[in-house]
Every structure is written in C-alpha cells, then in structure tokens.
Scaffold this active site. Structure first.
Site, PDB file in Angstrom:
ATOM      1  N   THR A 128       0.789  -1.075   0.010  1.00 40.71           N
ATOM      2  CA  THR A 128       0.066  -0.074  -0.079  1.00 40.71           C
ATOM      3  C   THR A 128       0.788   1.203   0.011  1.00 40.71           C
ATOM      4  O   THR A 128       1.750   1.524   0.868  1.00 40.71           O
ATOM      5  CB  THR A 128      -0.824  -0.020   1.269  1.00 40.71           C
ATOM      6  OG1 THR A 128      -1.716  -1.206   1.254  1.00 40.71           O
ATOM      7  CG2 THR A 128      -1.949   1.195   1.247  1.00 40.71           C
ATOM      8  N   GLU A 157      -6.662  -9.759   7.321  1.00 42.94           N
ATOM      9  CA  GLU A 157      -6.120 -10.905   8.072  1.00 42.94           C
ATOM     10  C   GLU A 157      -7.155 -11.615   8.730  1.00 42.94           C
ATOM     11  O   GLU A 157      -8.206 -11.175   9.007  1.00 42.94           O
ATOM     12  CB  GLU A 157      -5.177 -10.102   9.073  1.00 42.94           C
ATOM     13  CG  GLU A 157      -3.841  -9.943   8.324  1.00 42.94           C
ATOM     14  CD  GLU A 157      -2.778  -8.896   9.306  1.00 42.94           C
ATOM     15  OE1 GLU A 157      -2.831  -9.415  10.625  1.00 42.94           O
ATOM     16  OE2 GLU A 157      -1.992  -8.131   8.790  1.00 42.94           O
ATOM     17  N   CYS A 262      -2.850  -2.290   9.345  1.00 43.13           N
ATOM     18  CA  CYS A 262      -3.209  -1.301   7.988  1.00 43.13           C
ATOM     19  C   CYS A 262      -4.195  -0.180   8.125  1.00 43.13           C
ATOM     20  O   CYS A 262      -3.715   1.002   7.952  1.00 43.13           O
ATOM     21  CB  CYS A 262      -4.182  -2.183   7.150  1.00 43.13           C
ATOM     22  SG  CYS A 262      -3.115  -3.404   6.133  1.00 43.13           S
TER      23      CYS A 262
HETATM   24  P1  NAD Z   1       4.484  -8.268   6.594  1.00 41.01           P
HETATM   25  O1  NAD Z   1       5.326  -7.170   7.589  1.00 41.01           O
HETATM   26  O2  NAD Z   1       3.772  -8.914   7.292  1.00 41.01           O
HETATM   27  O3  NAD Z   1       5.606  -8.881   5.469  1.00 41.01           O
HETATM   28  C1  NAD Z   1       6.510  -8.146   4.752  1.00 41.01           C
HETATM   29  C2  NAD Z   1       7.813  -8.852   4.540  1.00 41.01           C
HETATM   30  O4  NAD Z   1       8.465  -8.451   3.557  1.00 41.01           O
HETATM   31  C3  NAD Z   1       8.701  -9.339   5.629  1.00 41.01           C
HETATM   32  O5  NAD Z   1       8.619 -10.605   5.830  1.00 41.01           O
HETATM   33  C4  NAD Z   1      10.003  -8.732   5.389  1.00 41.01           C
HETATM   34  O6  NAD Z   1      11.175  -9.564   5.786  1.00 41.01           O
HETATM   35  C5  NAD Z   1       9.793  -8.627   3.956  1.00 41.01           C
HETATM   36  N1  NAD Z   1      10.769  -7.841   3.202  1.00 41.01           N
HETATM   37  C6  NAD Z   1      10.989  -6.613   3.572  1.00 41.01           C
HETATM   38  N2  NAD Z   1      11.921  -6.222   2.585  1.00 41.01           N
HETATM   39  C7  NAD Z   1      12.285  -7.122   1.954  1.00 41.01           C
HETATM   40  C8  NAD Z   1      12.841  -7.093   0.711  1.00 41.01           C
HETATM   41  N3  NAD Z   1      13.960  -6.060   0.309  1.00 41.01           N
HETATM   42  N4  NAD Z   1      13.114  -8.335  -0.057  1.00 41.01           N
HETATM   43  C9  NAD Z   1      12.293  -9.163   0.459  1.00 41.01           C
HETATM   44  N5  NAD Z   1      11.668  -9.278   1.480  1.00 41.01           N
HETATM   45  C10 NAD Z   1      11.531  -8.335   2.159  1.00 41.01           C
HETATM   46  O7  NAD Z   1       3.797  -7.089   5.779  1.00 41.01           O
HETATM   47  P2  NAD Z   1       2.304  -7.379   5.254  1.00 41.01           P
HETATM   48  O8  NAD Z   1       0.993  -7.335   6.399  1.00 41.01           O
HETATM   49  O9  NAD Z   1       2.213  -8.462   4.414  1.00 41.01           O
HETATM   50  O10 NAD Z   1       2.124  -6.013   4.333  1.00 41.01           O
HETATM   51  C11 NAD Z   1       2.761  -5.745   3.249  1.00 41.01           C
HETATM   52  C12 NAD Z   1       2.350  -4.616   2.271  1.00 41.01           C
HETATM   53  O11 NAD Z   1       1.028  -5.227   2.023  1.00 41.01           O
HETATM   54  C13 NAD Z   1       2.066  -3.200   3.240  1.00 41.01           C
HETATM   55  O12 NAD Z   1       2.220  -2.239   2.296  1.00 41.01           O
HETATM   56  C14 NAD Z   1       0.814  -3.328   3.592  1.00 41.01           C
HETATM   57  O13 NAD Z   1      -0.261  -2.010   4.202  1.00 41.01           O
HETATM   58  C15 NAD Z   1      -0.285  -3.922   2.831  1.00 41.01           C
HETATM   59  N6  NAD Z   1      -1.500  -4.730   2.991  1.00 41.01           N
HETATM   60  C16 NAD Z   1      -1.310  -5.504   4.289  1.00 41.01           C
HETATM   61  C17 NAD Z   1      -2.410  -6.089   4.529  1.00 41.01           C
HETATM   62  C18 NAD Z   1      -2.685  -6.933   5.751  1.00 41.01           C
HETATM   63  O14 NAD Z   1      -3.829  -7.246   6.125  1.00 41.01           O
HETATM   64  N7  NAD Z   1      -1.626  -7.258   6.291  1.00 41.01           N
HETATM   65  C19 NAD Z   1      -3.735  -6.054   3.497  1.00 41.01           C
HETATM   66  C20 NAD Z   1      -3.562  -5.488   2.448  1.00 41.01           C
HETATM   67  C21 NAD Z   1      -2.276  -4.702   2.147  1.00 41.01           C
END
Ligand code: NAD
Length: 441
Positions: A128, A157, A262
């Site tokens: 996002t 989630e 989020c």
């Molecule tokens: P998260 O923190 O659960 O996971 C992110 C992962 O990315 C981590 O495992 C981290 O180690 C990895 N990472 C970071 N930098 C990296 C790199 N350079 N190379 C490889 N891996 C790397 O995050 P999330 O909850 O999955 O959210 C990710 C994105 O999606 C955010 O922007 C969030 O706002 C968006 N989003 C999240 C949700 C939700 O419910 N969690 C829903 C919709 C959108």
C-alpha cells in the site's frame, strides 16, 4: 515492453501476510511462484513447510503448492527475479514519524531487483503506497524495458486465503495496456470483476477503501457512545441501519476501536497525502480522533468497573485481558487496540494478566517485545484468576463460551467489561458479575 499476456513464472518479494497468501494463491491457480524474503528465519521455516503466521487455510494451500513443486521459498530475491515474467512487491510500508507512509522497503526492494529483471518483465506493486509511488518504483527499478503496475491488495487478516480466492474485485492500475493484460491474466480463473484503471486511481482506491471502512467503525462507535446516553441498544440500531442496502451491515460492529497493521497507518497516510496536495481531509482526521477517544472510553469503562473514577490510579488492581490480537483469527499484534488499552491501564498502575489463543506457549521475539510487562497466561481461567476485572478485548469465539461460575470462583473481584459485546449480559449478571458492554442499554 511486455506483449505476452500469459505469464507463467512469478516472483513474490516479501512473504508476510500479503506476500505469502498471494504467492500460495498464485501457485494454487497453476503458476510457478518463487517467494522471496530477507528474513532468514522465516524462509527457513517456510522451506520446512512451517507457516510463521496464523491464517485459516494457509498451511494447507502452502503444502499443496510445495507438493506440486509450483511454490518455492528463497532467501534473497535476485536469482528468482531474473527468471520471472511478473514480480510482485509485497514489502512493508509502515508509518513514518509524520504520519506519511515510509517507502524505504519498497525503494530498497525495487533498487535491488532492478538490474536483474528480464527484459519485458512486469513489476506489480501490492504494497500500500501513496499516490504517485508508481513512478517512484519505476525510478528505483531504473529499467525502461520493464513495466510497473499497481495492484492493491484488499485481503483481511484472519480470512486472507478466502479473500484471495474470492475477492470482491481486482484493481489493476497501469499505463501500458499490455502490462495490465498480463497481470489480469493471472486472475483469469477467479469469478470476480477486474477494474482496469490508471496507477494514481488504483493507489487512491486502496487508501479510500481502508479510510471508508475505518470511518464506518468510528461512526458506529460514536453511535454506541450515544446509545449509552439515551438508553438505546446499539445492536438494534445496527440491525435497523445495516438492513438498508445503501449502508450494509458490515463493519458496523462496535468495539474497542480499530487497529491492526493497516487502518491506523493508512488512515494517517490518507490525511498526509491530502495535506501535501493542499487539502485538509478533516473527515478522516475526525475518524482517527474518534478512534483515539474509543480507546480512552474503554480504559475509563474498565477503571470505573472497579469502583474508581475514570482518571484514578489503578495501583493494586489486577486486570484480566481476554484477547491480545487486533482481531480474532490472526496472530497479528501490530497496533492492537487491546495492547494499546492495556498499556494505558498498566501506566496507571494496573497489573495485566492476559490470555490469547495465539500466545500460548513460548512467545517469539516479536511477541515478547510487544507484550513485555504483561503476565501472559496459558488459559482463560489462569488469566482471570485473582483478577478484579475481566476485559474482553478480542472477539475470539472461545470467550463467548467462558465457564462463568468457575470464573466467579477464581476471581478476586466481580466485574466484566465486554469491549466486543461478545457475552450475553443477562447470563453474566445471573452468574453474580457486573457487566458493561459497548452501547448496550
Ligand atoms: P509483513 O510485515 O507481514 O511482511 C512483509 C515481508 O517483507 C516481511 O517478511 C519482510 O521480511 C519482507 N521484506 C522486507 N523487505 C524485503 C526485501 N527487500 N526483499 C524481500 N523481502 C523483504 O507485511 P504485510 O502485512 O504482508 O504487508 C505488506 C504490504 O501490504 C504493506 O504495504 C501493507 O500495507 C499491505 N497490505 C497489508 C494487508 C494486511 O492485512 N496485512 C492487507 C492489504 C495490504
């Protein structure tokens, strides 16, 4: 630029809630997916088939993907992106100090993979990101022969797998129609509408969706506060307004306030994006303020249940917290209203005994840091033992089946504050306990 609309090989950067579910779903649709992360521990667990997060149905889908050979896990991304037709960015975009989205992870990931992408590859941003980040990803990739597409994620989630397999819509924002078609082809097997638009609109859709949902919850929490003053029952009000097709029943559950990974950061980012462009999004500021007030209202309810005034100290008071995660069905403690409320009570002198089904046994490093100072116990009865007040803070179904007579036996006090309206007030009172809910007459 891309012309082939049938991509086969996919790399997913980031294996968190979004990346892991996206990767497993795409493997389920029949594509070859390489999921990459920089977290060694996480990658090692995934390679052994251990799922580091709690998400219904995810371990089965990951196991199927691994058994079919279509889903693999890798430490680092360079090797995987060099053979991928499509690369998904699913890295974190946490909140910066000023409320804006911190794009460090997105920029780092794009800069890292840029030189290794195949000519004609498509980079899909699922993180996002503020409006305009589409161009920023392009700049960080520094590859004129690679397209960038915005494909915001709407999964919740707790039902991430269901939401990925049955999305209400898929939004694709692209400047190049061929790149958009290539991404749309990945979702071909889904029975859903695909909304093709420009990148700025796609990025705005994500923030607007989360802002609107947060607004619905803040609205009903305000209505609940009003119900308490006028002697109305918020459940009846929700039934009455939720049945109106223009309003709908979802996201109208009053509670301790919204939280999670989020809504808090995205609502603040929405205010920040608007402010940078010269617009004061006062409605969204109000939504955030109401949420802060909701946390305080819960703290004050819990305090008053013990016979004290709302702002009194709580030294010597034992609060039993039922639920720590920001909602049921997930192990995510990020910006959890429960933890936030308990920290306030703790600062005022209360001792916190807590139970959550996802924190039984040894806590991992992240859980230990987020819950430090709390006495985390391994069962409901253990947590309520000796407590002056029990606060239901997460809507885990098991809490609605609490053995109330046993609870009365082991508690020191006799107060229940049900911040999720999970319990039946008459039954709680019949067991000899006091009851306070949210907006219940
Ligand atoms: P998260 O923190 O659960 O996971 C992110 C992962 O990315 C981590 O495992 C981290 O180690 C990895 N990472 C970071 N930098 C990296 C790199 N350079 N190379 C490889 N891996 C790397 O995050 P999330 O909850 O999955 O959210 C990710 C994105 O999606 C955010 O922007 C969030 O706002 C968006 N989003 C999240 C949700 C939700 O419910 N969690 C829903 C919709 C959108």
């Amino acid at each position: 630029m891309s012309t082939n609309t049938s991509p086969q090989r996919i790399a997913v950067i980031g294996t968190g809630y979004v990346g892991l579910t996206t990767g497993a779903s795409l493997a389920h649709f029949g594509f070859d997916v390489a999921c990459c992360d920089i977290d060694e521990r996480k990658v090692s667990m995934l390679q052994q088939g251990i799922i580091p997060i709690v998400e219904d149905g995810l371990s089965e889908m990951v196991a199927d993907g691994q058994a079919s050979g279509r889903l693999t896990f890798h430490l680092g991304s360079i090797e995987s992106v060099s053979s991928a037709d499509v690369v998904f960015l699913c890295v974190p975009t946490p909140q910066d100090d000023d409320g804006s989205a911190d794009l460090t992870y997105v920029k780092l990931a794009a800069t890292e993979i840029g030189p290794h992408l195949r000519p004609g590859a498509v980079v899909v941003n699922k993180s996002t990101v503020p409006v305009g980040s589409f161009h920023l990803v392009g700049e960080a990739l520094a590859r004129a022969d690679v397209d960038v597409v915005s494909n915001p994620e709407f999964l919740r989630e707790g039902s991430a797998v269901h939401d990925c397999l049955h999305p209400d819509r898929v939004v694709i924002g692209a400047e190049n129609p061929d790149a958009a078609a290539k991404v749309a082809a990945l979702y071909e097997s889904l029975d859903t509408q695909i909304i093709l638009t420009d990148p700025a609109s796609a990025e705005t859709i994500k923030y607007a969706a989360n802002g609107f949902l947060a607004m619905k919850i803040s609205f009903i929490n305000s209505v609940a506060a009003m119900c308490e003053q006028v002697g109305a029952d918020v459940a009846a009000v929700v039934a009455g307004i939720g049945s109106d097709g223009r309003i709908g029943p979802q996201f109208l559950n009053p509670g301790p306030g919204w939280g999670g990974s989020c809504f808090p950061k995205d609502s603040r980012a929405l205010v920040s994006i608007a402010r940078e462009r010269g617009y004061d999004f006062s409605l969204m500021r109000g939504v955030i303020d109401i949420n802060e007030q909701q946390y305080e209202r819960m703290v004050s309810k819990i305090t008053r249940s013990t016979g004290r005034f709302a702002h009194d100290r709580l030294d010597g008071v034992i609060v039993a917290a039922l639920g720590l995660t920001f909602k049921a069905g997930t192990d995510d403690l990020r910006e959890s209203p429960s933890v936030r409320i308990l920290r306030d009570l703790e600062r005022r002198g209360a001792t916190i005994q807590a139970y959550d089904p996802t924190t039984v046994g040894d806590l991992d490093e992240i859980q230990r840091a987020r819950l430090s100072g709390f006495d985390v116990r391994s069962s409901v009865l253990d947590a309520v033992s000796g407590a002056d007040v029990v606060a239901v803070l997460t809507e885990w179904p098991e809490f609605s089946e609490i053995d109330l007579p046993k609870m009365v036996e082991v508690m020191r006090g006799n107060n229940v504050v049900d911040c999720r309206n999970l319990l039946e007030p008459t039954v709680v009172k019949a067991a000899g306990l006091t009851y306070d809910g949210v907006g219940r007459s």
